[in-house]
Design a protein around this motif. Structure first.
Motif, mmCIF file in Angstrom:
data_model
loop_
_atom_site.group_PDB
_atom_site.id
_atom_site.type_symbol
_atom_site.label_atom_id
_atom_site.label_comp_id
_atom_site.label_asym_id
_atom_site.label_seq_id
_atom_site.Cartn_x
_atom_site.Cartn_y
_atom_site.Cartn_z
ATOM 1 N N ASP A 405 7.585 4.857 0.572
ATOM 2 C CA ASP A 405 8.272 5.988 -0.062
ATOM 3 C C ASP A 405 8.878 5.615 -1.408
ATOM 4 O O ASP A 405 9.108 6.489 -2.256
ATOM 5 C CB ASP A 405 9.357 6.542 0.864
ATOM 6 C CG ASP A 405 8.777 7.175 2.118
ATOM 7 O OD1 ASP A 405 7.557 7.399 2.171
ATOM 8 O OD2 ASP A 405 9.548 7.427 3.066
ATOM 9 N N ASN A 406 9.147 4.346 -1.625
ATOM 10 C CA ASN A 406 9.611 3.915 -2.948
ATOM 11 C C ASN A 406 8.564 4.259 -4.003
ATOM 12 O O ASN A 406 8.898 4.706 -5.106
ATOM 13 C CB ASN A 406 9.888 2.409 -2.935
ATOM 14 C CG ASN A 406 10.410 1.899 -4.265
ATOM 15 O OD1 ASN A 406 11.480 2.272 -4.720
ATOM 16 N ND2 ASN A 406 9.628 1.036 -4.906
ATOM 17 N N ASP A 407 7.285 4.064 -3.675
ATOM 18 C CA ASP A 407 6.204 4.473 -4.561
ATOM 19 C C ASP A 407 6.233 5.984 -4.785
ATOM 20 O O ASP A 407 6.091 6.474 -5.910
ATOM 21 C CB ASP A 407 4.854 4.100 -3.941
ATOM 22 C CG ASP A 407 4.301 2.790 -4.473
ATOM 23 O OD1 ASP A 407 4.979 2.115 -5.260
ATOM 24 O OD2 ASP A 407 3.159 2.448 -4.096
ATOM 25 N N MET A 408 6.376 6.727 -3.677
ATOM 26 C CA MET A 408 6.376 8.186 -3.758
ATOM 27 C C MET A 408 7.522 8.700 -4.625
ATOM 28 O O MET A 408 7.343 9.589 -5.464
ATOM 29 C CB MET A 408 6.467 8.762 -2.336
ATOM 30 C CG MET A 408 6.546 10.266 -2.240
ATOM 31 S SD MET A 408 8.261 10.849 -2.088
ATOM 32 C CE MET A 408 8.749 10.115 -0.537
ATOM 33 N N ILE A 409 8.717 8.121 -4.458
ATOM 34 C CA ILE A 409 9.869 8.544 -5.263
ATOM 35 C C ILE A 409 9.633 8.232 -6.738
ATOM 36 O O ILE A 409 10.067 8.979 -7.625
ATOM 37 C CB ILE A 409 11.167 7.876 -4.767
ATOM 38 C CG1 ILE A 409 11.508 8.353 -3.351
ATOM 39 C CG2 ILE A 409 12.326 8.157 -5.709
ATOM 40 C CD1 ILE A 409 11.794 9.834 -3.246
ATOM 41 N N GLY A 462 0.329 1.735 -3.608
ATOM 42 C CA GLY A 462 -0.739 2.718 -3.594
ATOM 43 C C GLY A 462 -2.004 2.190 -4.243
ATOM 44 O O GLY A 462 -1.967 1.395 -5.181
ATOM 45 N N ASP A 463 -3.168 2.628 -3.754
ATOM 46 C CA ASP A 463 -4.470 2.108 -4.184
ATOM 47 C C ASP A 463 -5.144 3.070 -5.151
ATOM 48 O O ASP A 463 -5.316 4.258 -4.851
ATOM 49 C CB ASP A 463 -5.366 1.899 -2.954
ATOM 50 C CG ASP A 463 -6.715 1.327 -3.346
ATOM 51 O OD1 ASP A 463 -6.765 0.164 -3.761
ATOM 52 O OD2 ASP A 463 -7.722 2.070 -3.256
ATOM 53 N N ARG A 464 -5.518 2.566 -6.326
ATOM 54 C CA ARG A 464 -6.220 3.378 -7.318
ATOM 55 C C ARG A 464 -7.570 2.777 -7.699
ATOM 56 O O ARG A 464 -8.133 3.103 -8.738
ATOM 57 C CB ARG A 464 -5.357 3.551 -8.568
ATOM 58 C CG ARG A 464 -4.136 4.446 -8.367
ATOM 59 C CD ARG A 464 -3.345 4.591 -9.653
ATOM 60 N NE ARG A 464 -2.253 5.559 -9.510
ATOM 61 C CZ ARG A 464 -1.369 5.840 -10.459
ATOM 62 N NH1 ARG A 464 -1.449 5.222 -11.634
ATOM 63 N NH2 ARG A 464 -0.407 6.722 -10.244
ATOM 64 N N THR A 465 -8.088 1.888 -6.873
ATOM 65 C CA THR A 465 -9.390 1.293 -7.155
ATOM 66 C C THR A 465 -10.504 2.296 -6.877
ATOM 67 O O THR A 465 -10.313 3.293 -6.181
ATOM 68 C CB THR A 465 -9.612 0.047 -6.292
ATOM 69 O OG1 THR A 465 -9.568 0.425 -4.894
ATOM 70 C CG2 THR A 465 -8.547 -1.004 -6.540
ATOM 71 N N SER A 466 -11.673 2.017 -7.401
ATOM 72 C CA SER A 466 -12.840 2.834 -7.088
ATOM 73 C C SER A 466 -13.294 2.532 -5.659
ATOM 74 O O SER A 466 -12.935 1.489 -5.092
ATOM 75 C CB SER A 466 -13.978 2.510 -8.059
ATOM 76 O OG SER A 466 -14.492 1.197 -7.790
ATOM 77 N N PRO A 467 -14.065 3.419 -5.044
ATOM 78 C CA PRO A 467 -14.569 3.117 -3.696
ATOM 79 C C PRO A 467 -15.308 1.784 -3.616
ATOM 80 O O PRO A 467 -15.177 1.056 -2.633
ATOM 81 C CB PRO A 467 -15.505 4.300 -3.403
ATOM 82 C CG PRO A 467 -14.938 5.430 -4.200
ATOM 83 C CD PRO A 467 -14.428 4.785 -5.464
ATOM 84 N N LYS A 468 -16.064 1.444 -4.666
ATOM 85 C CA LYS A 468 -16.796 0.166 -4.672
ATOM 86 C C LYS A 468 -15.830 -1.007 -4.703
ATOM 87 O O LYS A 468 -15.970 -1.973 -3.933
ATOM 88 C CB LYS A 468 -17.739 0.125 -5.876
ATOM 89 C CG LYS A 468 -18.621 -1.127 -5.945
ATOM 90 C CD LYS A 468 -19.586 -1.013 -7.115
ATOM 91 C CE LYS A 468 -20.532 -2.209 -7.166
ATOM 92 N NZ LYS A 468 -19.849 -3.479 -7.391
ATOM 93 N N GLU A 469 -14.838 -0.938 -5.598
ATOM 94 C CA GLU A 469 -13.840 -2.013 -5.671
ATOM 95 C C GLU A 469 -13.052 -2.114 -4.365
ATOM 96 O O GLU A 469 -12.757 -3.209 -3.889
ATOM 97 C CB GLU A 469 -12.881 -1.750 -6.836
ATOM 98 C CG GLU A 469 -13.511 -1.907 -8.204
ATOM 99 C CD GLU A 469 -12.582 -1.432 -9.307
ATOM 100 O OE1 GLU A 469 -12.455 -2.155 -10.318
ATOM 101 O OE2 GLU A 469 -11.979 -0.348 -9.169
ATOM 102 N N ILE A 479 -0.758 0.999 5.133
ATOM 103 C CA ILE A 479 0.214 0.624 6.167
ATOM 104 C C ILE A 479 0.255 -0.887 6.326
ATOM 105 O O ILE A 479 1.336 -1.492 6.421
ATOM 106 C CB ILE A 479 -0.120 1.298 7.512
ATOM 107 C CG1 ILE A 479 -0.200 2.823 7.347
ATOM 108 C CG2 ILE A 479 0.913 0.918 8.562
ATOM 109 C CD1 ILE A 479 1.065 3.455 6.875
ATOM 110 N N ARG A 480 -0.917 -1.515 6.368
ATOM 111 C CA ARG A 480 -0.946 -2.982 6.514
ATOM 112 C C ARG A 480 -0.255 -3.647 5.331
ATOM 113 O O ARG A 480 0.508 -4.616 5.501
ATOM 114 C CB ARG A 480 -2.408 -3.428 6.614
ATOM 115 C CG ARG A 480 -2.640 -4.939 6.626
ATOM 116 C CD ARG A 480 -1.805 -5.683 7.623
ATOM 117 N NE ARG A 480 -1.898 -5.115 8.961
ATOM 118 C CZ ARG A 480 -1.106 -5.460 9.952
ATOM 119 N NH1 ARG A 480 -0.129 -6.341 9.758
ATOM 120 N NH2 ARG A 480 -1.247 -4.914 11.146
ATOM 121 N N LYS A 481 -0.470 -3.139 4.116
ATOM 122 C CA LYS A 481 0.195 -3.711 2.945
ATOM 123 C C LYS A 481 1.704 -3.558 3.057
ATOM 124 O O LYS A 481 2.465 -4.465 2.688
ATOM 125 C CB LYS A 481 -0.317 -3.033 1.676
ATOM 126 C CG LYS A 481 -1.748 -3.407 1.309
ATOM 127 C CD LYS A 481 -2.329 -2.483 0.260
ATOM 128 C CE LYS A 481 -1.731 -2.682 -1.098
ATOM 129 N NZ LYS A 481 -2.408 -1.829 -2.120
#
Length: 522
Positions: A405-409, A462-469, A479-481
């Motif tokens: 939630d820190n990311d979300m805020i 949060g993840d912003r990589t491409s599906p391939k990456e 959740i694991r992160k």
């Protein structure tokens, strides 16, 4: 090399330069893209006529219905200020008394941290997000289960909050269910919180005696009574009313002790629409506002100008079942409308958002927290309570969600900040350079590199990589992160702002239950 290949190579080079810029030294607070106290206030679910209509209804409620069940001390304090006690035992407040109170109420105070960098000034449209609540369970994400929360959990939550830039204050989010004696509960909750983080703390007390004992301990931590009164770094969350329109006798007695002890108070009215407040959203806002003005009269009759947060904190019911629904669109509207009432009176105010009904950090949790938190921020709510970590309609608190939630805020705060429109930001000259003189793209342009850190916010987890990456990286899971980050923080961060010598003195004077061994690295 073809023209297309040259352009692609140029774009890659620009991207590399930009990424290097992002890894540069941390920015000063005044140029960071998000920070505590950004100005909101552009979202307004109530128009001016509605605000006036609610205000007039509030005056009518206070003058004609009033509030019941004030303690004898409160009756004496408020009648001396001009309230009238009816034969039915209800205190009533004239419009003149309301206006007199509003004139003397404190509009510019500081909620102090244990260090100055964590000080908060909740005024105007400044927005601050933090924790709060009385969850009785900790969410065990890995086992998809709930267990009873305990004192160590409060300390651990404080340690995590200490590391989170976008969580600006730490109000006790859980009840220590391993503290059976209310006196142990109140004192040890304060101790665990102030030991875990140097940010401003909020807490509640069950009795006036417990409040006084905790204030005595806080004076020791501050270095003496004078130092405590100069910078009180803990505030009292006080449910001074039992909606609808009744004072909570014991909580009012606690409030009196806290005011005399120099502790700021959060005047919290927590009616539930359709149950202890009207089902109509406007009616719920009106009742909460009337109750909090009665509380403000109480505080200022006792000590004019004492720091008090106008805590209109109404909840929503799912009218099919009567259960609370903290993640609903109606809740988002309620909190935003309450912020407007705070602004209408020019008072520092707080309300709740981010109270997911979802039991775990899942897609439902994401949309519930996102919509309520961003609307609270856009409305300019000064203190957004329960904004992170809460699940199960306030019954569960989750450490992993606290981190997520820190990311979300961070994204909510970016929305609150809005768009700055200047000659430079409109970018006509930049377009001219790129289109007429440059490579036809903006990746390596000086403006892009300059704004990369000051205009844009990036998620920590949060993840912003491409599906391939993403696949090449082993399909990382949010959740694991968060679990790994929680373990890293709790395994390494052991705040030492309360020295061992002071801690020994505290333990010699007060029955502290949190083992000292749990506050040191193994």
């Amino acid at each position: 090399m073809t023209q297309v290949q040259r352009e692609r190579k140029s774009r890659r080079a620009g991207g590399r330069d930009a990424r290097k810029a992002l890894r540069a030294a941390p920015l000063a607070d005044n140029v960071r893209p998000i920070r505590p106290g950004l100005e909101g206030g552009n979202f307004k679910p109530l128009d001016d006529a509605s605000l006036q209509k609610i205000h007039q209804a509030v005056l009518k409620i206070l003058a004609e219905i009033g509030l019941a069940d004030a303690p004898e001390s409160g009756i004496e304090i408020m009648t001396a200020a001009g309230a009238t006690l009816g034969d039915d035992g209800r205190l009533r407040f004239s419009a003149a008394l309301v206006e007199d109170t509003l004139a003397k109420a404190n509009r510019d105070f500081t909620l102090f941290g244990q260090v100055e960098k964590h000080d908060i000034r909740p005024r105007g449209n400044r927005v601050h997000y933090g924790t709060a609540g009385a969850a009785v369970h900790l969410v065990d994400v890995e086992n998809r289960a709930y267990r009873e929360s305990n004192l160590q959990d409060i300390y651990d939550a404080g340690r995590i909050v200490e590391t989170l830039d976008n969580v600006h204050f730490f109000q006790r989010p859980m009840v220590a269910r391993d503290m059976e004696d209310p006196a142990d509960l109140d004192l040890n909750t304060v101790y665990a919180a102030v030991s875990g983080t140097q940010k401003h703390i909020g807490t509640s007390f069950t009795t006036a005696e417990n409040a006084q004992k905790s204030i005595d301990m806080l004076q020791m931590i501050a270095g003496g009574e004078d130092q405590w009164r100069a910078r009180p770094f803990v505030s009292n969350t006080n449910c001074f009313v039992v909606p609808p329109l009744k004072f909570a006798t014991e909580s009012c007695e606690v409030m009196e002790v806290c005011i005399r002890g120099g502790m700021p108070v959060l005047l919290l009215s927590a009616g539930q629409a359709g149950a202890t407040a009207p089902a109509a959203i406007a009616g719920t806002v009106t009742q909460a506002t009337a109750e909090c003005i009665a509380g403000l009269i109480y505080v200022n009759a006792m000590k004019p100008g004492h720091p008090a947060i106008f805590g209109t904190w109404p909840f929503v019911s799912d009218l099919r079942t009567g259960a609370m629904s903290g993640g609903s669109g109606e809740q988002a509207l309620l909190s935003a409308a309450c912020a407007q009432m705070h602004h209408f009176y020019g008072l520092p105010g707080g309300s709740a958002a981010g109270m997911a009904d979802a039991k775990l950090p899942d897609p439902q949790s994401g949309y519930e927290k996102g919509i309520t938190n961003v609307m609270a921020g856009l409305s300019g709510l000064n203190m957004v309570y329960e904004s992170v970590g809460m699940h199960g309609s306030l019954l569960g608190f989750c450490m992993e969600s606290l981190i997520i939630d820190n990311d979300m805020i961070g994204q909510c705060l970016r929305c609150v900040r809005g768009i700055e429109v200047t000659d430079e930001s409109i970018s006509v000259e930049t377009m001219r350079q790129v289109c007429l003189e440059g490579p036809g793209h903006y990746l390596g342009h000086a403006q892009t590199l300059e704004l990369m850190q000051t205009e844009y916010v990036y998620p920590a987890l949060g993840d912003r990589t491409s599906p391939k990456e993403w696949e090449e990286l082993g399909k990382p899971d949010l959740i694991r992160k968060a679990v790994e980050e929680k373990r890293r923080i709790l395994g390494n961060l052991f705040p030492d702002h309360i020295s061992e010598d002071l801690d020994r003195q505290i333990r010699a004077n007060f029955d502290i239950k949190l083992p000292r061994a749990s506050m040191r690295k193994a």
